[in-house]
Design a protein around this motif. Sequence first.
Motif, PDB file in Angstrom:
ATOM      1  N   THR A  54      37.101  70.802  -0.327  1.00  0.00           N
ATOM      2  CA  THR A  54      38.432  71.414  -0.392  1.00  0.00           C
ATOM      3  C   THR A  54      39.529  70.354  -0.478  1.00  0.00           C
ATOM      4  O   THR A  54      40.579  70.594  -1.091  1.00  0.00           O
ATOM      5  N   THR A 160      35.813  77.437   4.435  1.00  0.00           N
ATOM      6  CA  THR A 160      36.990  77.297   3.562  1.00  0.00           C
ATOM      7  C   THR A 160      38.147  78.141   4.061  1.00  0.00           C
ATOM      8  O   THR A 160      39.246  78.064   3.507  1.00  0.00           O
ATOM      9  N   GLY A 201      51.726  68.729   4.160  1.00  0.00           N
ATOM     10  CA  GLY A 201      50.405  68.921   3.592  1.00  0.00           C
ATOM     11  C   GLY A 201      50.195  68.233   2.264  1.00  0.00           C
ATOM     12  O   GLY A 201      49.190  68.448   1.600  1.00  0.00           O
ATOM     13  N   VAL A 242      50.175  73.821   9.420  1.00  0.00           N
ATOM     14  CA  VAL A 242      49.602  74.470   8.244  1.00  0.00           C
ATOM     15  C   VAL A 242      50.730  74.589   7.241  1.00  0.00           C
ATOM     16  O   VAL A 242      51.670  75.367   7.439  1.00  0.00           O
ATOM     17  N   SER A 253      47.345  81.921   1.290  1.00  0.00           N
ATOM     18  CA  SER A 253      46.895  80.534   1.247  1.00  0.00           C
ATOM     19  C   SER A 253      47.136  79.828   2.572  1.00  0.00           C
ATOM     20  O   SER A 253      46.331  78.993   2.997  1.00  0.00           O
ATOM     21  N   ARG A 256      44.482  81.081   4.996  1.00  0.00           N
ATOM     22  CA  ARG A 256      43.174  80.519   4.646  1.00  0.00           C
ATOM     23  C   ARG A 256      43.068  79.076   5.108  1.00  0.00           C
ATOM     24  O   ARG A 256      42.049  78.670   5.659  1.00  0.00           O
ATOM     25  N   ARG A 257      44.120  78.307   4.886  1.00  0.00           N
ATOM     26  CA  ARG A 257      44.114  76.912   5.342  1.00  0.00           C
ATOM     27  C   ARG A 257      44.030  76.845   6.862  1.00  0.00           C
ATOM     28  O   ARG A 257      43.287  76.034   7.425  1.00  0.00           O
ATOM     29  N   GLN A 260      40.550  77.594   7.955  1.00  0.00           N
ATOM     30  CA  GLN A 260      39.652  76.483   7.653  1.00  0.00           C
ATOM     31  C   GLN A 260      39.727  75.424   8.749  1.00  0.00           C
ATOM     32  O   GLN A 260      38.696  74.946   9.245  1.00  0.00           O
TER      33      GLN A 260
END
Length: 320
Positions: A54, A160, A201, A242, A253, A256-257, A260
């Motif tokens: 990723t 992920t 990020g 994040v 997104s 999801r991050r 993860q």
Amino acid sequence: MVLTALAGYLVVQYLTAGTGATGCTVVSAADDDEEYEFTPEQAVNAATVTAVGTARGLPERAVTIALATALQESALHNVRHGDRDSLGLFQQRPSQGWGTPARIMDPTYAAGKFYDHLVDVPGYTRLPLTVAAQRVQRSGFPEAYAKHEPDAALLAAALTGRSAATLTCAGRPGAARAGGPQAVRAALVRDFGRAVLRPDGAADASPVPRSATSARSVRHAETAGRAAVAGGSDGRTVTLPVAAGAGPDAVRSVRRRGWQLAHWAVANASALHIERVVYAGREWRAGIAGNTVGRWQALEAAGTRGAERSTGSVRIVTAQ
């Protein structure tokens, strides 16, 4: 005598986090009773393989192929033996140009080399998993990868971050390798790259090989992450930002991050002495198999900090 020996074995497993026994579970988000059980050692290696993929911006399918390959080649154990000179998670051979034995035994490096070859396979995301894996591995048993695809898909969905709160581990945080915030940040940098600690990020470096997770790497991680961990200054907490997304899928997104990173922390709990992980109003606490702890639970509303209910940061609390 047999009972005494068994009792002694169980005590050792309890005190050492049961690294040789099943301690982690990943389940399907589809509520179809699909699950895969694995050990803390396998969890760490699976998390590394996923993070390396990723961090390169590769799709979940690439991660699934990599995990299925490692499950077949080494059962996700970083083994120092194999057919002829094969070594490591992917049984890569120094004599075939995969790298030196020392580098191949570094899971971060080994995963990176696998992905280097995978992305050179035309249309690999559309190929059957066995075909894509075989184009990289050149195995004598190419069909063997297929049986690992369901388990690899479950792991990839969780690691992920696509499937929320689906990866859990039971057992005490291992004492064999001391942890603390410094070790957590160094491991994050090793697997994801230094950008993981930056509030924006923005990617500015590739993952750092495990062999390079030295005092220098740790100092760099601490400097890069100073702003990120300002909210966790109790000496035990790492607060990971994040990064906010953009566009119509921004919320998805971000979550999801966040998941993860949260699942990565749970997978590394035994190795890094992590006691608690909090994200999006849910928490995981380290515990002993059979207890209610060790699973994701909703935070109690009373006394819950706003930051712990936010999707904008992941909080990782270590034992020291």
